[in-house]
Design an enzyme around this catalytic site. Structure first.
Site, PDB file in Angstrom:
ATOM      1  N   TYR A 100      18.299  29.542 -27.214  1.00  0.00           N
ATOM      2  CA  TYR A 100      18.467  28.449 -26.242  1.00  0.00           C
ATOM      3  C   TYR A 100      19.932  28.343 -25.838  1.00  0.00           C
ATOM      4  CZ  TYR A 100      18.817  23.599 -24.563  1.00  0.00           C
ATOM      5  OH  TYR A 100      19.084  22.464 -23.813  1.00  0.00           O
ATOM      6  N   SER A 110      24.014  22.778 -21.594  1.00  0.00           N
ATOM      7  CA  SER A 110      24.040  21.974 -22.819  1.00  0.00           C
ATOM      8  C   SER A 110      25.361  22.272 -23.511  1.00  0.00           C
ATOM      9  CB  SER A 110      22.895  22.375 -23.753  1.00  0.00           C
ATOM     10  OG  SER A 110      23.143  21.876 -25.052  1.00  0.00           O
TER      11      SER A 110
HETATM   12  N1  LIG Z   1      17.391  16.128 -23.954  1.00  0.00           N
HETATM   13  C1  LIG Z   1      18.562  16.562 -24.398  1.00  0.00           C
HETATM   14  O1  LIG Z   1      19.079  16.055 -25.407  1.00  0.00           O
HETATM   15  C2  LIG Z   1      19.265  17.688 -23.673  1.00  0.00           C
HETATM   16  C3  LIG Z   1      20.511  18.087 -24.165  1.00  0.00           C
HETATM   17  C4  LIG Z   1      21.199  19.107 -23.520  1.00  0.00           C
HETATM   18  C5  LIG Z   1      20.635  19.712 -22.400  1.00  0.00           C
HETATM   19  N2  LIG Z   1      19.419  19.328 -21.954  1.00  0.00           N
HETATM   20  C6  LIG Z   1      18.865  20.003 -20.763  1.00  0.00           C
HETATM   21  O2  LIG Z   1      18.489  19.037 -19.823  1.00  0.00           O
HETATM   22  C7  LIG Z   1      17.438  19.553 -18.999  1.00  0.00           C
HETATM   23  C8  LIG Z   1      16.303  18.554 -18.936  1.00  0.00           C
HETATM   24  O3  LIG Z   1      15.734  18.429 -20.227  1.00  0.00           O
HETATM   25  P1  LIG Z   1      14.995  17.104 -20.735  1.00  0.00           P
HETATM   26  O4  LIG Z   1      15.560  16.762 -22.038  1.00  0.00           O
HETATM   27  O5  LIG Z   1      14.941  16.087 -19.672  1.00  0.00           O
HETATM   28  O6  LIG Z   1      13.534  17.710 -21.034  1.00  0.00           O
HETATM   29  P2  LIG Z   1      12.109  17.346 -20.415  1.00  0.00           P
HETATM   30  O7  LIG Z   1      11.153  18.224 -21.138  1.00  0.00           O
HETATM   31  O8  LIG Z   1      11.866  15.883 -20.445  1.00  0.00           O
HETATM   32  O9  LIG Z   1      12.246  17.813 -18.891  1.00  0.00           O
HETATM   33  C9  LIG Z   1      12.278  19.161 -18.530  1.00  0.00           C
HETATM   34  C10 LIG Z   1      11.429  19.329 -17.268  1.00  0.00           C
HETATM   35  O10 LIG Z   1      11.490  20.728 -16.879  1.00  0.00           O
HETATM   36  C11 LIG Z   1      10.191  21.087 -16.443  1.00  0.00           C
HETATM   37  N3  LIG Z   1       9.961  22.526 -16.529  1.00  0.00           N
HETATM   38  C12 LIG Z   1       9.824  23.280 -17.663  1.00  0.00           C
HETATM   39  N4  LIG Z   1       9.537  24.550 -17.317  1.00  0.00           N
HETATM   40  C13 LIG Z   1       9.486  24.591 -15.958  1.00  0.00           C
HETATM   41  C14 LIG Z   1       9.202  25.608 -15.027  1.00  0.00           C
HETATM   42  N5  LIG Z   1       8.908  26.850 -15.412  1.00  0.00           N
HETATM   43  N6  LIG Z   1       9.244  25.288 -13.706  1.00  0.00           N
HETATM   44  C15 LIG Z   1       9.533  24.028 -13.293  1.00  0.00           C
HETATM   45  N7  LIG Z   1       9.787  23.024 -14.142  1.00  0.00           N
HETATM   46  C16 LIG Z   1       9.758  23.304 -15.460  1.00  0.00           C
HETATM   47  C17 LIG Z   1       9.239  20.322 -17.378  1.00  0.00           C
HETATM   48  O11 LIG Z   1       7.936  20.243 -16.842  1.00  0.00           O
HETATM   49  C18 LIG Z   1       9.953  18.979 -17.492  1.00  0.00           C
HETATM   50  O12 LIG Z   1       9.518  18.070 -16.504  1.00  0.00           O
HETATM   51  C19 LIG Z   1      17.060  20.905 -19.599  1.00  0.00           C
HETATM   52  O13 LIG Z   1      17.678  21.943 -18.875  1.00  0.00           O
HETATM   53  C20 LIG Z   1      17.614  20.819 -21.004  1.00  0.00           C
HETATM   54  O14 LIG Z   1      17.886  22.085 -21.545  1.00  0.00           O
HETATM   55  C21 LIG Z   1      18.711  18.327 -22.566  1.00  0.00           C
END
Ligand SMILES: NC(=O)c1ccc[n+]([C@@H]2O[C@H](COP(=O)([O-])OP(=O)(O)OC[C@H]3O[C@@H](n4cnc5c(N)ncnc54)[C@H](O)[C@@H]3O)[C@@H](O)[C@H]2O)c1
Length: 271
Positions: free
Chosen positions: A163, A150
């Site tokens: 985080y 991120s």
């Molecule tokens: N959404 C944003 O704005 C944003 C911004 C920066 C970074 N990110 C990063 O992007 C990635 C995806 O996030 P997202 O926004 O799609 O969230 P999301 O919650 O939609 O998806 C995250 C997925 O990870 C899975 N997960 C969580 N713990 C787990 C575990 N122990 N084992 C296996 N799977 C697991 C969840 O079940 C979920 O399907 C993350 O690493 C997040 O930190 C997201």
């Protein structure tokens, strides 16, 4: 235009691919002709119907559990024979203040439990999956590891210190693994999203906690998602914009991109 990437027939493993960014990445790579394995805790938001054909495999996996990660790798190899691309995407975010100075919401003060949870999924999980996939890639002297971090991992973030720290560790994994694995034909790169359209991560509980840590209302937090003072492009990123960047980085078109993390953040921070 898909042929430009030449991803047809290659094999990707996407962790956390049942929701949000990971799901979009899995579908994009599949549409680009890749065979795609998806590892996640459960699959309520994704099903066979989301994919064309049968070149995909949904695998229950908890990335914090080494045996579970090894099983995900074994299942991917048994089904598709190799791993060309690992997208280390599984992640969680629990906004917490170092100290709840106002004292109104002690539950939003960082404690050992929430610290450990974020560390286990975001940092240790990335290590388990990166190591297990790299061992398979080394057999072919070829592969790409894409770590999803991120932009706050470099910038820091009010209310998200733990985080952001896990994501800073992922930046560091990318740089260090690139130095270790480059000589064996394995590229390691990172993607750093900024504010992205709603995913499973952006729950009301998440927004309430983050708004409190910033001393603003949930409505003010939401209006910030589209504000040029937060993000110079004045809008949240599309899931497809993250997935397209991952598809490019997966391909040989990005063959000399190694050991760096790309911000896909509309200019929010310049990384
Ligand atoms: N959404 C944003 O704005 C944003 C911004 C920066 C970074 N990110 C990063 O992007 C990635 C995806 O996030 P997202 O926004 O799609 O969230 P999301 O919650 O939609 O998806 C995250 C997925 O990870 C899975 N997960 C969580 N713990 C787990 C575990 N122990 N084992 C296996 N799977 C697991 C969840 O079940 C979920 O399907 C993350 O690493 C997040 O930190 C997201």
């Amino acid at each position: 235009m898909n042929n430009w990437l030449n991803l047809e027939g290659k094999v990707a493993l996407v962790t956390g691919g049942a929701s949000g960014i990971g799901k979009e990445i899995a579908l994009n790579l599949s549409q680009n002709g890749m065979k795609v394995a998806v590892g996640d805790l459960s699959f309520t938001n994704i099903s066979d119907d989301d994919f064309d054909g049968d070149s995909f495999h949904l695998i229950e996996c908890d990335v914090t559990n080494l045996d579970s990660v090894k099983n995900m790798i074994t299942q991917t190899i048994e089904r598709f024979g190799k791993i060309d691309v690992l997208v280390n995407n599984a992640g969680i975010n629990m906004p917490r203040l170092l100290v709840d100075v106002k004292g109104e919401h002690p539950e939003y003060e960082l404690d050992e439990r929430s610290f450990d949870k974020m560390y286990l999924v975001n940092q240790k999980g990335a290590f388990f999956c990166g190591q297990a996939a790299a061992k398979e890639m080394l057999k072919n002297n070829s592969g790409v590891i894409i770590n999803v971090t991120s932009e706050c991992g470099l910038e820091g973030s009010e209310g998200q210190s733990a985080y952001a720290a896990t994501k800073a560790a992922v930046y560091s994994f990318t740089r260090s693994w690139a130095k270790e694995l480059g000589r064996s034909g394995i590229r390691v790169v990172g993607i750093a999203p900024g504010i992205i359209e709603a995913t499973g991560l952006r729950t009301l509980e998440y927004e309430k906690a983050l708004a409190y840590t910033r001393n603003i209302s949930v409505e003010q937090l939401r209006s910030g998602y589209e504000s040029t003072s937060t993000t110079p492009l004045g809008r949240a990123g599309k899931l497809s914009e993250i997935a397209d960047a991952v598809a490019f980085l997966s391909s040989d078109r990005a063959g000399y991109i190694h050991g760096v993390t790309y911000n896909v953040a509309g200019g929010k921070t310049r990384g």
